[in-house]
Motif scaffolding. Structure first.
Motif, PDB file in Angstrom:
ATOM      1  N   SER A  62       0.884  -1.350  -0.064  1.00 27.41           N
ATOM      2  CA  SER A  62       0.066  -0.071  -0.158  1.00 27.41           C
ATOM      3  C   SER A  62       1.010   1.337   0.187  1.00 27.41           C
ATOM      4  O   SER A  62       0.551   2.302  -0.671  1.00 27.41           O
ATOM      5  CB  SER A  62      -0.939  -0.050   1.140  1.00 27.41           C
ATOM      6  OG  SER A  62      -1.790   1.300   1.350  1.00 27.41           O
ATOM      7  N   ARG A  63       1.921   1.389   0.677  1.00 27.79           N
ATOM      8  CA  ARG A  63       2.782   2.285   0.857  1.00 27.79           C
ATOM      9  C   ARG A  63       3.460   2.440  -0.557  1.00 27.79           C
ATOM     10  O   ARG A  63       3.724   3.678  -1.130  1.00 27.79           O
ATOM     11  CB  ARG A  63       3.676   2.250   1.848  1.00 27.79           C
ATOM     12  CG  ARG A  63       4.567   3.260   2.211  1.00 27.79           C
ATOM     13  CD  ARG A  63       5.627   3.384   3.735  1.00 27.79           C
ATOM     14  NE  ARG A  63       6.502   2.324   3.487  1.00 27.79           N
ATOM     15  CZ  ARG A  63       6.353   1.097   4.297  1.00 27.79           C
ATOM     16  NH1 ARG A  63       5.434   0.998   4.991  1.00 27.79           N
ATOM     17  NH2 ARG A  63       7.411   0.234   4.293  1.00 27.79           N
TER      18      ARG A  63
ATOM     19  N   GLU B 234       1.221   4.285  -2.725  1.00 21.18           N
ATOM     20  CA  GLU B 234       1.393   5.784  -2.381  1.00 21.18           C
ATOM     21  C   GLU B 234       2.627   6.446  -2.869  1.00 21.18           C
ATOM     22  O   GLU B 234       2.475   7.512  -3.430  1.00 21.18           O
ATOM     23  CB  GLU B 234       1.150   5.743  -0.805  1.00 21.18           C
ATOM     24  CG  GLU B 234       1.042   7.184  -0.375  1.00 21.18           C
ATOM     25  CD  GLU B 234       0.806   7.256   1.000  1.00 21.18           C
ATOM     26  OE1 GLU B 234       0.251   8.169   1.584  1.00 21.18           O
ATOM     27  OE2 GLU B 234       0.866   6.407   1.678  1.00 21.18           O
ATOM     28  N   ASP B 235       3.696   5.765  -2.922  1.00 22.16           N
ATOM     29  CA  ASP B 235       4.938   6.353  -3.245  1.00 22.16           C
ATOM     30  C   ASP B 235       4.840   6.771  -5.097  1.00 22.16           C
ATOM     31  O   ASP B 235       5.254   7.506  -5.521  1.00 22.16           O
ATOM     32  CB  ASP B 235       6.129   5.608  -3.100  1.00 22.16           C
ATOM     33  CG  ASP B 235       6.272   5.526  -1.667  1.00 22.16           C
ATOM     34  OD1 ASP B 235       5.989   6.453  -0.763  1.00 22.16           O
ATOM     35  OD2 ASP B 235       7.214   4.507  -1.135  1.00 22.16           O
TER      36      ASP B 235
ATOM     37  N   LEU C  24       2.147   6.939  -6.533  1.00 25.19           N
ATOM     38  CA  LEU C  24       1.094   7.980  -6.948  1.00 25.19           C
ATOM     39  C   LEU C  24       2.043   9.421  -6.749  1.00 25.19           C
ATOM     40  O   LEU C  24       1.670  10.436  -7.421  1.00 25.19           O
ATOM     41  CB  LEU C  24       0.029   8.064  -6.101  1.00 25.19           C
ATOM     42  CG  LEU C  24      -1.185   7.148  -6.570  1.00 25.19           C
ATOM     43  CD1 LEU C  24      -1.996   6.828  -5.414  1.00 25.19           C
ATOM     44  CD2 LEU C  24      -1.870   7.500  -7.898  1.00 25.19           C
ATOM     45  N   ALA C  25       2.641   9.433  -5.758  1.00 24.97           N
ATOM     46  CA  ALA C  25       3.471  10.853  -5.293  1.00 24.97           C
ATOM     47  C   ALA C  25       4.496  10.993  -6.547  1.00 24.97           C
ATOM     48  O   ALA C  25       4.797  12.079  -6.956  1.00 24.97           O
ATOM     49  CB  ALA C  25       4.168  10.760  -3.807  1.00 24.97           C
TER      50      ALA C  25
ATOM     51  N   GLN D 216      -5.865  -0.919  -5.002  1.00 23.55           N
ATOM     52  CA  GLN D 216      -5.186  -0.115  -4.155  1.00 23.55           C
ATOM     53  C   GLN D 216      -5.001   1.368  -4.702  1.00 23.55           C
ATOM     54  O   GLN D 216      -4.995   2.306  -3.923  1.00 23.55           O
ATOM     55  CB  GLN D 216      -4.028  -0.823  -3.680  1.00 23.55           C
ATOM     56  CG  GLN D 216      -3.188  -0.283  -2.286  1.00 23.55           C
ATOM     57  CD  GLN D 216      -4.042  -0.293  -1.210  1.00 23.55           C
ATOM     58  OE1 GLN D 216      -5.018  -1.272  -0.980  1.00 23.55           O
ATOM     59  NE2 GLN D 216      -4.289   0.748  -0.031  1.00 23.55           N
TER      60      GLN D 216
ATOM     61  N   HIS E 143      -6.452   4.724  -2.848  1.00 25.94           N
ATOM     62  CA  HIS E 143      -5.685   5.903  -2.486  1.00 25.94           C
ATOM     63  C   HIS E 143      -6.459   7.146  -3.014  1.00 25.94           C
ATOM     64  O   HIS E 143      -6.327   8.172  -2.343  1.00 25.94           O
ATOM     65  CB  HIS E 143      -4.469   5.767  -2.774  1.00 25.94           C
ATOM     66  CG  HIS E 143      -3.498   5.154  -1.809  1.00 25.94           C
ATOM     67  ND1 HIS E 143      -3.181   5.584  -0.544  1.00 25.94           N
ATOM     68  CD2 HIS E 143      -2.720   3.807  -2.029  1.00 25.94           C
ATOM     69  CE1 HIS E 143      -2.340   4.475  -0.022  1.00 25.94           C
ATOM     70  NE2 HIS E 143      -2.148   3.432  -0.837  1.00 25.94           N
ATOM     71  N   THR E 144      -6.993   7.099  -4.045  1.00 25.02           N
ATOM     72  CA  THR E 144      -7.452   8.305  -4.668  1.00 25.02           C
ATOM     73  C   THR E 144      -8.980   8.478  -4.295  1.00 25.02           C
ATOM     74  O   THR E 144      -9.601   9.533  -4.890  1.00 25.02           O
ATOM     75  CB  THR E 144      -7.384   8.194  -6.331  1.00 25.02           C
ATOM     76  OG1 THR E 144      -8.188   7.108  -6.639  1.00 25.02           O
ATOM     77  CG2 THR E 144      -5.680   8.140  -6.730  1.00 25.02           C
TER      78      THR E 144
ATOM     79  N   ARG F 216     -10.048  12.519  -9.415  1.00 25.10           N
ATOM     80  CA  ARG F 216      -9.390  11.284  -8.597  1.00 25.10           C
ATOM     81  C   ARG F 216      -9.409  10.118  -9.512  1.00 25.10           C
ATOM     82  O   ARG F 216      -8.696   9.185  -9.128  1.00 25.10           O
ATOM     83  CB  ARG F 216     -10.370  11.218  -7.375  1.00 25.10           C
ATOM     84  CG  ARG F 216     -10.142  12.255  -6.436  1.00 25.10           C
ATOM     85  CD  ARG F 216     -10.718  12.072  -5.247  1.00 25.10           C
ATOM     86  NE  ARG F 216     -10.052  13.036  -4.235  1.00 25.10           N
ATOM     87  CZ  ARG F 216      -8.988  12.871  -3.571  1.00 25.10           C
ATOM     88  NH1 ARG F 216      -8.241  11.940  -3.833  1.00 25.10           N
ATOM     89  NH2 ARG F 216      -8.546  13.747  -2.756  1.00 25.10           N
TER      90      ARG F 216
END
Length: 306
Positions: free
Chosen positions: A13-14, A17-18, A20-21, A59, A63-64, A96
């Motif tokens: 999951s992290r 997130e990375d 997406l960043a 996932q 996140h969005t 999103r």
């Protein structure tokens, strides 16, 4: 969701997130354009393949702040009719949906490509009556290994070793650096203990004999031709079967989907393919938001008011 999703570590999951960043390091200009109106987007598959990567796709949109509803199960073979087939729907604010679109499609396309090749190889083995393991290798994309190894699982292939900590594989460089296969195996066993298997890459029958006598669990016959492989396997099995019955024999090195059948020989326990992840064709997916009805032109005669 596929039961295989339970294999994934909580850290994935992290990772999403990375990613997406990485894709949105500052302003999201396109997101500003479309705004936050609720929309429905359809995921289409436009080429034949095995659907894989569902947990990662989900996932991304979790996140969005979007929801995903699937109409086809992970692991299913998709054969598009009339050019495309609807696979899922994504619901949420327009910006999103688009925020996660490209990342989710990239993951799904590659994961499904790996799963498709794995499935074809496993199906070929079953058709030929080959009962050995069909495996991938550690020739994965840096940062993307979890997705590619997951695709192997969905396609029905073995993931082989996941990383350098999973199993000891002693290759030519290890052997040259320590002086001999025997030295390398002895050194590995002194730290790996009883719970970690040791595999040795061998370029000849004599190297295979030395590896087995030194205590290797798996012998990889590397870059053998099919004819040389057939003879080597027969000789190794005949010579070592009685005293080292638990040793596995792996064939590897330059084996492709096109040549795989030639290597599916009796006596081979494992065939590993670097090509399961290298140069693998992706499965083609697209995500399309439902189109709004066209508004009438503001001026019938083409004159604009400012």
């Amino acid at each position: 969701m596929s039961r295989l999703a339970a294999l994934l570590p909580t850290t994935f999951s992290r990772t999403i997130e990375d990613w997406l960043a990485e894709d949105i390091p500052s302003f999201d200009y396109g997101g500003y354009v479309v705004g936050n109106d609720e929309k429905v987007a359809t995921l289409f598959c436009k080429s034949q393949g095995v659907l894989a990567g569902v947990p990662f796709f989900d996932q991304v949109f979790r996140h969005t702040g979007c929801t995903v509803t699937w109409s086809i199960e992970e692991g299913a073979e998709i054969i598009p009719l009339n050019g495309k087939v609807a696979v899922a729907e994504v619901r949420g604010p327009a910006r999103r949906i688009l925020m996660g679109e490209r990342l989710a499609l990239n993951i799904l396309a590659r994961c499904s490509g790996v799963a498709s090749r794995a499935r074809r190889l496993r199906t070929l083995a079953d058709t030929l009556g080959f009962t050995g393991v069909i495996a991938g290798t550690r020739k994965t994309t840096p940062g993307f290994r979890l997705v590619e190894k997951y695709g192997m699982e969905v396609g029905g292939a073995d993931t082989h070793r996941m990383d350098l900590s999973t199993m000891v594989m002693l290759k030519d460089n290890h052997i040259w650096a320590t002086g001999s296969i025997t030295n390398a195996v002895k050194s590995a066993r002194s730290v790996a203990g009883f719970s970690v298997k040791i595999e040795v890459e061998c370029q000849s029958e004599q190297e295979a004999y030395e590896a087995i006598d030194a205590g290797a669990d798996i012998v990889m016959l590397d870059n053998f031709t099919p004819e040389a492989l057939r003879l080597a396997v027969s000789n190794v099995k005949t010579r070592c079967l009685s005293s080292h019955s638990g040793v596995l024999i792996e064939a590897s090195g330059g084996i492709t989907e096109e040549t795989a059948a030639l290597f599916m020989l009796s006596g081979i326990d494992i065939i590993s393919f670097g090509t399961m992840t290298q140069s693998v064709p992706h499965v083609d997916f697209s995500l399309k938001i439902a189109r709004e009805a066209s508004e009438p032109a503001s001026s019938a005669n083409g004159v604009c008011d400012f």
